[in-house]
Scaffold this motif. Sequence first.
Motif, PDB file in Angstrom:
ATOM      1  N   LYS A 120       0.965   5.384   0.309  1.00 51.89           N
ATOM      2  CA  LYS A 120       0.189   6.429   0.967  1.00 51.89           C
ATOM      3  C   LYS A 120       0.716   7.816   0.607  1.00 51.89           C
ATOM      4  O   LYS A 120       1.888   7.972   0.276  1.00 51.89           O
ATOM      5  CB  LYS A 120       0.240   6.260   2.499  1.00 51.89           C
ATOM      6  CG  LYS A 120      -0.450   5.010   3.021  1.00 51.89           C
ATOM      7  CD  LYS A 120      -0.299   4.933   4.537  1.00 51.89           C
ATOM      8  CE  LYS A 120      -1.088   3.760   5.109  1.00 51.89           C
ATOM      9  NZ  LYS A 120      -2.545   4.026   5.111  1.00 51.89           N
ATOM     10  N   THR A 166       0.829  -1.195   0.000  1.00 51.38           N
ATOM     11  CA  THR A 166       0.000   0.000   0.000  1.00 51.38           C
ATOM     12  C   THR A 166       0.870   1.254   0.000  1.00 51.38           C
ATOM     13  O   THR A 166       1.756   1.404   0.835  1.00 51.38           O
ATOM     14  CB  THR A 166      -0.931   0.029   1.229  1.00 51.38           C
ATOM     15  OG1 THR A 166      -1.783  -1.112   1.190  1.00 51.38           O
ATOM     16  CG2 THR A 166      -1.791   1.288   1.229  1.00 51.38           C
ATOM     17  N   ASP A 182      -1.761  10.433   5.354  1.00 55.62           N
ATOM     18  CA  ASP A 182      -2.635   9.419   5.935  1.00 55.62           C
ATOM     19  C   ASP A 182      -3.572   8.794   4.916  1.00 55.62           C
ATOM     20  O   ASP A 182      -4.356   7.901   5.241  1.00 55.62           O
ATOM     21  CB  ASP A 182      -3.477  10.038   7.068  1.00 55.62           C
ATOM     22  CG  ASP A 182      -2.618  10.477   8.249  1.00 55.62           C
ATOM     23  OD1 ASP A 182      -1.563   9.852   8.458  1.00 55.62           O
ATOM     24  OD2 ASP A 182      -3.011  11.436   8.942  1.00 55.62           O
ATOM     25  N   ASP A 191      -4.571   6.561   1.680  1.00 57.53           N
ATOM     26  CA  ASP A 191      -4.143   5.476   0.808  1.00 57.53           C
ATOM     27  C   ASP A 191      -4.306   5.902  -0.651  1.00 57.53           C
ATOM     28  O   ASP A 191      -5.341   6.449  -1.030  1.00 57.53           O
ATOM     29  CB  ASP A 191      -4.977   4.223   1.051  1.00 57.53           C
ATOM     30  CG  ASP A 191      -4.698   3.586   2.412  1.00 57.53           C
ATOM     31  OD1 ASP A 191      -3.676   3.939   3.016  1.00 57.53           O
ATOM     32  OD2 ASP A 191      -5.504   2.756   2.859  1.00 57.53           O
TER      33      ASP A 191
END
Length: 393
Positions: free
Chosen positions: A258, A256, A261, A263
């Motif tokens: 980012k 993931t 904060d 995604d």
Amino acid sequence: AKKHMIGSLEVGGLIFFPLMIILSIVAPPLTVDKWSSALMSIGLAIAVGVGILVGRPFTLMYAKAAVPEVLWSNPYFIASNKKLSTAWFGGFVVMSISSIISAFFTPSTMGAYLFAWVIPVAVMVAIVFWQQGQISRSREQGAARAKERFDRIIKPGDRVLDFLDHVTARVDKSEAEATCNALSSLGLVRAWTFADYGDFASGGIRFGDLNVEIIGFDSASTEHMPNEWVTFEPVSLNGLLPELERRGITHGDLDTQKNGDMDIYTRVPLTDMQDEHYATQLCTTFAPTRTMQPDAPANKAGILTVSEVRLNVSPAMSTKWQALAAPLATGAAMNFGQGPTVTLVPADTDGVDTMVVQVADVAAAVTALTTVGLTVDGSTLKLGTLDLELVAS
């Protein structure tokens, strides 16, 4: 860089204020004071109304500044802005009528105060509150759709591949930004903004119903990275890894990325469906990178959409593709319901054979593409390692 946009209100202002200056010179001061509010409301109503008629609702300019460029041609986005602008048009019409009525009352009387101030202000406040409600409902509906999408669970035997999201073309890092800018200058939409991440740089361009990623690596990373990728959006992340394992497809961990904060995307590398030249991967995007309509907006090259992506598949990889694509059959063009069809072409090595790009006129497209510095060989656009075959629609 953000494009500078001129809205219908700005055009209206450019017309209205010079007229007010002329009126203040040629008309008595009391006449100007008496009719200035009505004239301003009428001018706003005309500017907003003309903007709606010509397909440029005035709220569109401000809405575009708040959302990714890839959404600008989304029909829902355009329709919602037309709805908002129509409400403002109606409000300015009511304010115009109220201001005209107020001009017939003696100044400082209750009637003048009611029609000059109370009704126009009440209309403005009502529209602002209604607009905020519309925006809030739109966000709630979008959040609900996103929740439904991410709450799906892939069960054994369910389809894994949702659609082909993007194909990656590798270019020299020094040429990556210029290539993105050249395609964007034609009027193609940026699926995501070009950015330099240090050892690589990337930008996305929307070719109607498919994103093309332009990526460049620095010299230290070059030998370790493939030349081409194809990236599919999975139906869901829930149940994805167990289903891949059940089908015998080796994969990496969920990766993931980012931005603070938030995604941006979650990638799943398919480790036994890649080599030093080519890779297939899965990626769920959390930020919008595509529009709801299959055709590109009007552009100088006349590019419409991508009808097909042909992938070369070696005998060793054919079984893996059958497992990954199931229950879709790999013996013919795979139609995912959105995006281009994907055709697997038997070959000695794996890779992207070509993207079939439909254009309004091939000769005109070639001229437009070469004019901005891109390389075209016959009717094939060369974007680094990727070939795009231009065909007349």
